[in-house]
Structures are given as structure tokens and as C-alpha cells.
Design a protein around this motif. Structure first.
Motif, PDB file in Angstrom:
ATOM      1  N   ASP A 115     -12.967  -1.841   4.223  1.00 16.12           N
ATOM      2  CA  ASP A 115     -11.599  -2.326   4.398  1.00 16.12           C
ATOM      3  C   ASP A 115     -11.040  -2.971   3.137  1.00 16.12           C
ATOM      4  OD1 ASP A 115     -11.603  -1.432   7.021  1.00 16.12           O
ATOM      5  OD2 ASP A 115     -12.089  -3.394   7.862  1.00 16.12           O
ATOM      6  N   ALA A 116     -11.851  -3.737   2.440  1.00 13.61           N
ATOM      7  CA  ALA A 116     -11.388  -4.414   1.222  1.00 13.61           C
ATOM      8  C   ALA A 116     -11.013  -3.396   0.151  1.00 13.61           C
ATOM      9  CB  ALA A 116     -12.460  -5.360   0.702  1.00 13.61           C
ATOM     10  N   GLU A 117     -11.851  -2.395  -0.043  1.00 14.09           N
ATOM     11  CA  GLU A 117     -11.563  -1.360  -1.042  1.00 14.09           C
ATOM     12  C   GLU A 117     -10.313  -0.578  -0.673  1.00 14.09           C
ATOM     13  OE1 GLU A 117     -16.021  -0.207  -2.598  1.00 14.09           O
ATOM     14  OE2 GLU A 117     -15.437   0.410  -0.576  1.00 14.09           O
ATOM     15  N   THR A 118     -10.137  -0.321   0.616  1.00 15.64           N
ATOM     16  CA  THR A 118      -8.956   0.413   1.085  1.00 15.64           C
ATOM     17  C   THR A 118      -7.688  -0.390   0.831  1.00 15.64           C
ATOM     18  OG1 THR A 118     -10.257   1.583   2.748  1.00 15.64           O
ATOM     19  CG2 THR A 118      -7.875   1.493   3.090  1.00 15.64           C
ATOM     20  N   LEU A 119      -7.723  -1.686   1.143  1.00 13.07           N
ATOM     21  CA  LEU A 119      -6.553  -2.531   0.879  1.00 13.07           C
ATOM     22  C   LEU A 119      -6.231  -2.569  -0.605  1.00 13.07           C
ATOM     23  CD1 LEU A 119      -6.867  -5.665   3.182  1.00 13.07           C
ATOM     24  CD2 LEU A 119      -5.124  -3.891   3.245  1.00 13.07           C
ATOM     25  N   LYS A 120      -7.230  -2.687  -1.448  1.00 15.32           N
ATOM     26  CA  LYS A 120      -7.005  -2.723  -2.890  1.00 15.32           C
ATOM     27  C   LYS A 120      -6.414  -1.400  -3.388  1.00 15.32           C
ATOM     28  CE  LYS A 120     -10.634  -6.093  -3.754  1.00 15.32           C
ATOM     29  NZ  LYS A 120     -11.987  -6.309  -4.281  1.00 15.32           N
ATOM     30  N   LEU A 121      -6.915  -0.287  -2.872  1.00 13.01           N
ATOM     31  CA  LEU A 121      -6.376   1.019  -3.266  1.00 13.01           C
ATOM     32  C   LEU A 121      -4.913   1.133  -2.870  1.00 13.01           C
ATOM     33  CD1 LEU A 121      -6.571   3.957  -4.273  1.00 13.01           C
ATOM     34  CD2 LEU A 121      -7.371   4.566  -1.963  1.00 13.01           C
ATOM     35  N   PHE A 122      -4.598   0.829  -1.621  1.00 12.51           N
ATOM     36  CA  PHE A 122      -3.215   0.959  -1.177  1.00 12.51           C
ATOM     37  C   PHE A 122      -2.314  -0.064  -1.857  1.00 12.51           C
ATOM     38  CE2 PHE A 122      -4.861   3.908   1.830  1.00 12.51           C
ATOM     39  CZ  PHE A 122      -3.795   4.763   2.064  1.00 12.51           C
ATOM     40  N   SER A 123      -2.835  -1.224  -2.164  1.00 14.41           N
ATOM     41  CA  SER A 123      -2.068  -2.214  -2.915  1.00 14.41           C
ATOM     42  C   SER A 123      -1.633  -1.636  -4.257  1.00 14.41           C
ATOM     43  CB  SER A 123      -2.915  -3.471  -3.130  1.00 14.41           C
ATOM     44  OG  SER A 123      -2.291  -4.347  -4.017  1.00 14.41           O
ATOM     45  N   VAL A 133       2.351   5.983  -4.037  1.00 18.46           N
ATOM     46  CA  VAL A 133       2.095   6.308  -2.637  1.00 18.46           C
ATOM     47  C   VAL A 133       3.262   7.054  -1.996  1.00 18.46           C
ATOM     48  CG1 VAL A 133       2.931   4.165  -1.582  1.00 18.46           C
ATOM     49  CG2 VAL A 133       1.041   5.403  -0.538  1.00 18.46           C
ATOM     50  N   TRP A 134       4.493   6.760  -2.432  1.00 16.69           N
ATOM     51  CA  TRP A 134       5.676   7.339  -1.793  1.00 16.69           C
ATOM     52  C   TRP A 134       5.893   8.804  -2.169  1.00 16.69           C
ATOM     53  CZ3 TRP A 134       5.608   4.122   1.721  1.00 16.69           C
ATOM     54  CH2 TRP A 134       5.466   2.757   1.499  1.00 16.69           C
ATOM     55  N   SER A 135       5.143   9.309  -3.151  1.00 14.09           N
ATOM     56  CA  SER A 135       5.270  10.727  -3.505  1.00 14.09           C
ATOM     57  C   SER A 135       4.010  11.516  -3.145  1.00 14.09           C
ATOM     58  CB  SER A 135       5.567  10.875  -5.003  1.00 14.09           C
ATOM     59  OG  SER A 135       4.509  10.354  -5.782  1.00 14.09           O
ATOM     60  N   MET A 136       3.084  10.863  -2.458  1.00 14.85           N
ATOM     61  CA  MET A 136       1.841  11.522  -2.062  1.00 14.85           C
ATOM     62  C   MET A 136       1.994  12.161  -0.680  1.00 14.85           C
ATOM     63  SD  MET A 136      -0.840   8.630  -3.422  1.00 14.85           S
ATOM     64  CE  MET A 136      -2.314   9.573  -3.056  1.00 14.85           C
ATOM     65  N   GLN A 137       0.959  12.846  -0.250  1.00 13.61           N
ATOM     66  CA  GLN A 137       0.900  13.477   1.065  1.00 13.61           C
ATOM     67  C   GLN A 137       1.244  12.448   2.137  1.00 13.61           C
ATOM     68  OE1 GLN A 137      -1.959  13.037   3.367  1.00 13.61           O
ATOM     69  NE2 GLN A 137      -1.506  14.729   4.714  1.00 13.61           N
ATOM     70  N   GLY A 184       1.809   7.651   2.745  1.00 16.50           N
ATOM     71  CA  GLY A 184       3.038   6.901   2.980  1.00 16.50           C
ATOM     72  C   GLY A 184       3.027   6.221   4.341  1.00 16.50           C
ATOM     73  N   ARG A 185       2.546   6.942   5.358  1.00 18.20           N
ATOM     74  CA  ARG A 185       2.475   6.352   6.701  1.00 18.20           C
ATOM     75  C   ARG A 185       1.487   5.192   6.742  1.00 18.20           C
ATOM     76  NH1 ARG A 185       2.689  11.818   7.795  1.00 18.20           N
ATOM     77  NH2 ARG A 185       0.444  11.934   8.221  1.00 18.20           N
ATOM     78  N   THR A 186       0.350   5.351   6.087  1.00 16.28           N
ATOM     79  CA  THR A 186      -0.646   4.280   6.050  1.00 16.28           C
ATOM     80  C   THR A 186      -0.118   3.083   5.278  1.00 16.28           C
ATOM     81  OG1 THR A 186      -2.444   5.884   6.232  1.00 16.28           O
ATOM     82  CG2 THR A 186      -3.027   3.690   5.403  1.00 16.28           C
ATOM     83  N   SER A 205       3.014   2.233   4.887  1.00 17.94           N
ATOM     84  CA  SER A 205       4.036   1.609   5.732  1.00 17.94           C
ATOM     85  C   SER A 205       3.394   0.769   6.833  1.00 17.94           C
ATOM     86  CB  SER A 205       4.945   2.671   6.349  1.00 17.94           C
ATOM     87  OG  SER A 205       5.735   3.273   5.368  1.00 17.94           O
ATOM     88  N   ALA A 206       2.333   1.286   7.431  1.00 17.96           N
ATOM     89  CA  ALA A 206       1.644   0.541   8.490  1.00 17.96           C
ATOM     90  C   ALA A 206       1.020  -0.738   7.933  1.00 17.96           C
ATOM     91  CB  ALA A 206       0.576   1.412   9.146  1.00 17.96           C
ATOM     92  N   LEU A 207       0.412  -0.667   6.755  1.00 20.29           N
ATOM     93  CA  LEU A 207      -0.190  -1.858   6.143  1.00 20.29           C
ATOM     94  C   LEU A 207       0.875  -2.896   5.803  1.00 20.29           C
ATOM     95  CD1 LEU A 207      -2.834  -0.131   3.844  1.00 20.29           C
ATOM     96  CD2 LEU A 207      -3.300  -1.546   5.859  1.00 20.29           C
ATOM     97  N   ILE A 208       2.042  -2.437   5.386  1.00 18.68           N
ATOM     98  CA  ILE A 208       3.155  -3.345   5.094  1.00 18.68           C
ATOM     99  C   ILE A 208       3.690  -3.937   6.395  1.00 18.68           C
ATOM    100  CG2 ILE A 208       5.536  -3.462   4.257  1.00 18.68           C
ATOM    101  CD1 ILE A 208       4.664  -1.292   2.143  1.00 18.68           C
ATOM    102  N   ASN A 209       3.962  -3.085   7.370  1.00 16.73           N
ATOM    103  CA  ASN A 209       4.525  -3.553   8.646  1.00 16.73           C
ATOM    104  C   ASN A 209       3.589  -4.482   9.396  1.00 16.73           C
ATOM    105  OD1 ASN A 209       6.901  -2.121   8.237  1.00 16.73           O
ATOM    106  ND2 ASN A 209       6.160  -0.322   9.334  1.00 16.73           N
ATOM    107  N   ASP A 210       2.284  -4.268   9.245  1.00 15.87           N
ATOM    108  CA  ASP A 210       1.301  -5.111   9.920  1.00 15.87           C
ATOM    109  C   ASP A 210       0.975  -6.387   9.135  1.00 15.87           C
ATOM    110  OD1 ASP A 210       1.195  -3.281  11.980  1.00 15.87           O
ATOM    111  OD2 ASP A 210      -0.683  -2.364  11.316  1.00 15.87           O
ATOM    112  N   GLY A 211       1.580  -6.527   7.962  1.00 19.18           N
ATOM    113  CA  GLY A 211       1.435  -7.752   7.195  1.00 19.18           C
ATOM    114  C   GLY A 211       0.208  -7.864   6.311  1.00 19.18           C
ATOM    115  N   TRP A 212      -0.473  -6.760   6.040  1.00 12.99           N
ATOM    116  CA  TRP A 212      -1.650  -6.788   5.172  1.00 12.99           C
ATOM    117  C   TRP A 212      -1.269  -6.751   3.696  1.00 12.99           C
ATOM    118  CZ3 TRP A 212      -6.059  -8.092   7.328  1.00 12.99           C
ATOM    119  CH2 TRP A 212      -6.253  -7.819   8.688  1.00 12.99           C
ATOM    120  N   ILE A 213      -0.182  -6.018   3.395  1.00 14.59           N
ATOM    121  CA  ILE A 213       0.285  -5.847   2.018  1.00 14.59           C
ATOM    122  C   ILE A 213       1.797  -6.046   2.022  1.00 14.59           C
ATOM    123  CG2 ILE A 213       0.496  -4.239   0.067  1.00 14.59           C
ATOM    124  CD1 ILE A 213      -2.011  -2.807   1.057  1.00 14.59           C
TER     125      ILE A 213
END
Length: 72
Positions: A20-28, A36-40, A44-46, A48-56
Motif C-alpha cells: 500500500d505504501a509503495e502504491t500511494l507513493k507511485l500514484f502521488s 496519470v491523466w494521460s494513462m490508461q 485515472g480512476r484509481t 481519482s478514488a485515492l483523491i476522493n477518499d482522502g489518501w492523496i
């Protein structure tokens, strides 16, 4: 960070090798450099979910939620 480093990390994410920590750092990073906004669509959905859920935050900063939940 070099593009090859990002690609290696994306491949690790896609193969399920990241915790989870590595994933958050990557998406950050992908959010902060706006890549991220020009990728598959999944990315982008992930993001957005991390932003909406308050992780990033929308600028790519990892929030206190990750520290409060002992992810980082």
C-alpha cells in the motif's frame, strides 16, 4: 526521477508486487507530474478514488490519512 524508474514501478504495480505504501507513493508521483491523466483509464480512476477518499491531495501530496492509518 528518470522515466525508466517510473516505468519499472508501474510494471511492479501491474504485477501486484507493491504494498500500500509503495502504491500511494507511485500514484502521488503520477498525480503530481500529471502523467496519470494521460494513462490508461484504470490509472485515472484509481487516482481519482485515492483523491476522493482522502489518501492523496489533488496536487499529489500524500495526506495525513496515510500516516494516521500506519500505511506510511
Amino acid at each position: 526521477m528518470k522515466m525508466t524508474d517510473i516505468i519499472d514501478r508501474i510494471m511492479s504495480y501491474e504485477m501486484g508486487f507493491m504494498d500500500d505504501a509503495e502504491t500511494l507513493k507511485l500514484f502521488s508521483e503520477l498525480i503530481s507530474n500529471k502523467m496519470v491523466w494521460s494513462m490508461q483509464g484504470h490509472y485515472g480512476r484509481t487516482a481519482s478514488a485515492l483523491i476522493n477518499d482522502g489518501w492523496i491531495d489533488s496536487d499529489g501530496s500524500i495526506t495525513d490519512k496515510a500516516y494516521d492509518n500506519d500505511i506510511l
